[in-house]
Design an enzyme around this catalytic site. Structure first.
Site, PDB file in Angstrom:
ATOM      1  N   GLN A 183       0.850  -1.196   0.000  1.00 46.85           N
ATOM      2  CA  GLN A 183       0.000   0.000   0.000  1.00 46.85           C
ATOM      3  C   GLN A 183       0.887   1.247   0.000  1.00 46.85           C
ATOM      4  OE1 GLN A 183      -3.579  -0.587   2.882  1.00 46.85           O
ATOM      5  NE2 GLN A 183      -1.899  -1.820   3.707  1.00 46.85           N
ATOM      6  N   VAL A 185       3.632   4.037  -1.063  1.00 46.51           N
ATOM      7  CA  VAL A 185       3.947   4.722  -2.331  1.00 46.51           C
ATOM      8  C   VAL A 185       5.387   5.240  -2.317  1.00 46.51           C
ATOM      9  CG1 VAL A 185       1.532   5.401  -2.681  1.00 46.51           C
ATOM     10  CG2 VAL A 185       3.065   6.963  -1.473  1.00 46.51           C
ATOM     11  N   ASP A 186       6.149   4.900  -1.238  1.00 50.16           N
ATOM     12  CA  ASP A 186       7.475   5.512  -1.055  1.00 50.16           C
ATOM     13  C   ASP A 186       8.587   4.885  -1.896  1.00 50.16           C
ATOM     14  OD1 ASP A 186       7.394   3.941   2.219  1.00 50.16           O
ATOM     15  OD2 ASP A 186       8.157   3.103   0.342  1.00 50.16           O
ATOM     16  N   HIS A 231      -1.268   1.343  -4.454  1.00 52.50           N
ATOM     17  CA  HIS A 231      -1.651   2.758  -4.323  1.00 52.50           C
ATOM     18  C   HIS A 231      -0.747   3.659  -5.146  1.00 52.50           C
ATOM     19  CE1 HIS A 231      -3.805   1.820  -0.262  1.00 52.50           C
ATOM     20  NE2 HIS A 231      -4.436   1.334  -1.311  1.00 52.50           N
ATOM     21  N   GLY A 281       2.551  -4.466   9.109  1.00 54.80           N
ATOM     22  CA  GLY A 281       2.561  -3.014   9.299  1.00 54.80           C
ATOM     23  C   GLY A 281       1.415  -2.278   8.634  1.00 54.80           C
ATOM     24  N   THR A 282       0.212  -2.869   8.721  1.00 55.89           N
ATOM     25  CA  THR A 282      -0.940  -2.129   8.190  1.00 55.89           C
ATOM     26  C   THR A 282      -2.097  -2.192   9.192  1.00 55.89           C
ATOM     27  OG1 THR A 282      -2.577  -1.928   6.409  1.00 55.89           O
ATOM     28  CG2 THR A 282      -1.745  -4.150   6.855  1.00 55.89           C
ATOM     29  N   SER A 283      -2.796  -1.048   9.310  1.00 58.52           N
ATOM     30  CA  SER A 283      -3.940  -1.006  10.234  1.00 58.52           C
ATOM     31  C   SER A 283      -5.135  -1.718   9.609  1.00 58.52           C
ATOM     32  CB  SER A 283      -4.304   0.449  10.528  1.00 58.52           C
ATOM     33  OG  SER A 283      -4.680   1.105   9.319  1.00 58.52           O
ATOM     34  N   GLU A 322       0.558  -3.316  16.970  1.00 59.26           N
ATOM     35  CA  GLU A 322      -0.704  -3.319  17.737  1.00 59.26           C
ATOM     36  C   GLU A 322      -1.698  -4.286  17.106  1.00 59.26           C
ATOM     37  OE1 GLU A 322      -0.319   1.529  18.234  1.00 59.26           O
ATOM     38  OE2 GLU A 322      -1.827   0.661  16.911  1.00 59.26           O
ATOM     39  N   ALA A 334       8.334  -4.417  12.746  1.00 60.23           N
ATOM     40  CA  ALA A 334       8.638  -5.182  11.517  1.00 60.23           C
ATOM     41  C   ALA A 334      10.152  -5.324  11.346  1.00 60.23           C
ATOM     42  CB  ALA A 334       8.036  -4.453  10.320  1.00 60.23           C
TER      43      ALA A 334
HETATM   44  N1  APR Z   1       6.393  -2.347  12.807  1.00 58.88           N
HETATM   45  C1  APR Z   1       5.207  -2.960  12.566  1.00 58.88           C
HETATM   46  N2  APR Z   1       4.023  -2.288  12.506  1.00 58.88           N
HETATM   47  C2  APR Z   1       4.068  -0.955  12.705  1.00 58.88           C
HETATM   48  C3  APR Z   1       5.266  -0.240  12.965  1.00 58.88           C
HETATM   49  C4  APR Z   1       6.468  -0.999  13.010  1.00 58.88           C
HETATM   50  N3  APR Z   1       7.650  -0.421  13.264  1.00 58.88           N
HETATM   51  N4  APR Z   1       4.965   1.094  13.121  1.00 58.88           N
HETATM   52  C5  APR Z   1       3.631   1.206  12.950  1.00 58.88           C
HETATM   53  N5  APR Z   1       3.090  -0.014  12.710  1.00 58.88           N
HETATM   54  C6  APR Z   1       1.708  -0.343  12.398  1.00 58.88           C
HETATM   55  C7  APR Z   1       0.672   0.429  13.193  1.00 58.88           C
HETATM   56  O1  APR Z   1       0.350  -0.294  14.387  1.00 58.88           O
HETATM   57  C8  APR Z   1      -0.519   0.438  12.213  1.00 58.88           C
HETATM   58  O2  APR Z   1      -1.303  -0.733  12.370  1.00 58.88           O
HETATM   59  O3  APR Z   1       1.518   0.041  11.049  1.00 58.88           O
HETATM   60  C9  APR Z   1       0.159   0.388  10.833  1.00 58.88           C
HETATM   61  C10 APR Z   1       0.090   1.708  10.096  1.00 58.88           C
HETATM   62  O4  APR Z   1      -1.250   1.925   9.804  1.00 58.88           O
HETATM   63  P1  APR Z   1      -1.660   3.174   8.895  1.00 58.88           P
HETATM   64  O5  APR Z   1      -0.952   4.392   9.339  1.00 58.88           O
HETATM   65  O6  APR Z   1      -3.153   3.164   8.824  1.00 58.88           O
HETATM   66  O7  APR Z   1      -1.056   2.821   7.449  1.00 58.88           O
HETATM   67  P2  APR Z   1      -1.638   1.796   6.389  1.00 58.88           P
HETATM   68  O8  APR Z   1      -2.304   0.640   7.050  1.00 58.88           O
HETATM   69  O9  APR Z   1      -0.546   1.484   5.440  1.00 58.88           O
HETATM   70  O10 APR Z   1      -2.738   2.698   5.635  1.00 58.88           O
HETATM   71  C11 APR Z   1      -3.291   2.122   4.485  1.00 58.88           C
HETATM   72  O11 APR Z   1      -4.538   4.102   4.029  1.00 58.88           O
HETATM   73  O12 APR Z   1      -4.386   6.398   4.166  1.00 58.88           O
HETATM   74  C12 APR Z   1      -4.414   5.318   3.289  1.00 58.88           C
HETATM   75  O13 APR Z   1      -3.426   5.141   1.153  1.00 58.88           O
HETATM   76  C13 APR Z   1      -3.133   5.269   2.522  1.00 58.88           C
HETATM   77  O14 APR Z   1      -1.757   3.362   1.953  1.00 58.88           O
HETATM   78  C14 APR Z   1      -2.452   4.010   3.030  1.00 58.88           C
HETATM   79  C15 APR Z   1      -3.633   3.177   3.491  1.00 58.88           C
END
Ligand code: APR
Length: 241
Positions: free
Chosen positions: A101, A103-104, A119, A189-191, A217, A233
């Site tokens: 997901q 884009v970096d 994305h 690493g995604t919510s 989390e 991660a």
């Molecule tokens: N290691 C593992 N997990 C981590 C770490 C880490 N060091 N740091 C943060 N996290 C987890 C957080 O607990 C959270 O669950 O990464 C997740 C980040 O969640 P978001 O900020 O919601 O990012 P993401 O899930 O990638 O968002 C998905 O939403 O806003 C849109 O297009 C955007 O691609 C993005 C998409």
């Protein structure tokens, strides 16, 4: 965490075809802000407002100021051990797909090859009027904000905004890979708030594909995956792989 790490090692030992799905948490340790985390530097801007076609229509300058700032910040970030471990995993699997997901572009930098950038990519721009040509543009800071093509057409970031369709060539990569169910999917690493991702994981579970989550989390996926590992991660993946 060690017990779960050993469990994931075991899953990987029998796995020939593996998919990894990543979110902002994989790049957090490289210094790229997440979207929903309290430490997310995006907090001054609300992505759900700015990363939209209507925001771009109303104020392309403001949207590009945000992307120019993000590009400048991301340009100083390097892949971290999580990105590197995922690239190593790809090299050791018979068949592998990375679905991100993010884009970096840090997965490319770390050496990952077979990537579906769901994305888009912040280092690519696209004409906002036909022909919708798209190309790589790594200049930062941008000379003009908003940038235009030589015929004056506004350029936009080649990323997927809220409410927009996913790039068909990327979804085709995923469909093709999953037409033969993999042995393991690792979600890192995604919510897991994005519907296409939730839909895919539910589909994987329904077809009996083993899914493991690595996250700091609990998320909406934690209750439906085979194994969830709490941790960074950048610490967990190198340990496992
Ligand atoms: N290691 C593992 N997990 C981590 C770490 C880490 N060091 N740091 C943060 N996290 C987890 C957080 O607990 C959270 O669950 O990464 C997740 C980040 O969640 P978001 O900020 O919601 O990012 P993401 O899930 O990638 O968002 C998905 O939403 O806003 C849109 O297009 C955007 O691609 C993005 C998409």
């Amino acid at each position: 965490m060690d017990q779960q790490v050993n469990k994931l090692r075991e899953f990987l030992r029998d796995a020939k075809r593996v998919a990894v799905i990543t979110g902002a948490g994989v790049s957090a340790e490289s210094g790229v802000p997440t979207f929903r985390g309290k430490e997310g530097l995006w907090r001054d801007y609300d992505p759900t407002v700015l990363a939209t076609p209507q925001a771009f229509r109303e104020d392309p300058k403001l949207v590009w100021e945000w992307y120019d700032w993000r590009r400048g910040l991301i340009a100083t970030c390097l892949p971290n051990p999580a990105h590197e471990a995922i690239a190593k995993l790809e090299a050791s699997c018979e068949d592998f797909l990375l679905i991100t997901q993010n884009v970096d572009g840090l997965h490319h930098l770390a050496g990952s090859q077979n990537i579906a950038e769901m994305h888009g990519n912040i280092w690519r721009v696209r004409r906002s009027a036909p022909p919708h040509r798209e190309w790589e543009d790594r200049t930062h800071p941008l000379a003009d904000i908003p940038p235009r093509d030589h015929d004056g057409t506004l350029l936009r970031p080649a990323v997927v905004w809220y409410g927009e369709m996913l790039p068909s060539q990327e979804t085709a990569k995923v469909e093709r890979f999953f037409s033969d169910p993999p042995d393991l999917v690792i979600v890192v690493g995604t919510s897991a708030q994005i519907t296409w991702l939730i839909g895919y994981v539910q589909q994987f579970r329904a077809t009996g594909i083993r899914v493991v989550e690595v996250n700091l989390e609990p998320t909406g996926l934690s209750g439906i995956v085979d194994l969830t590992i709490r941790g960074r991660a950048g610490a967990v993946l190198p340990k496992v792989l």
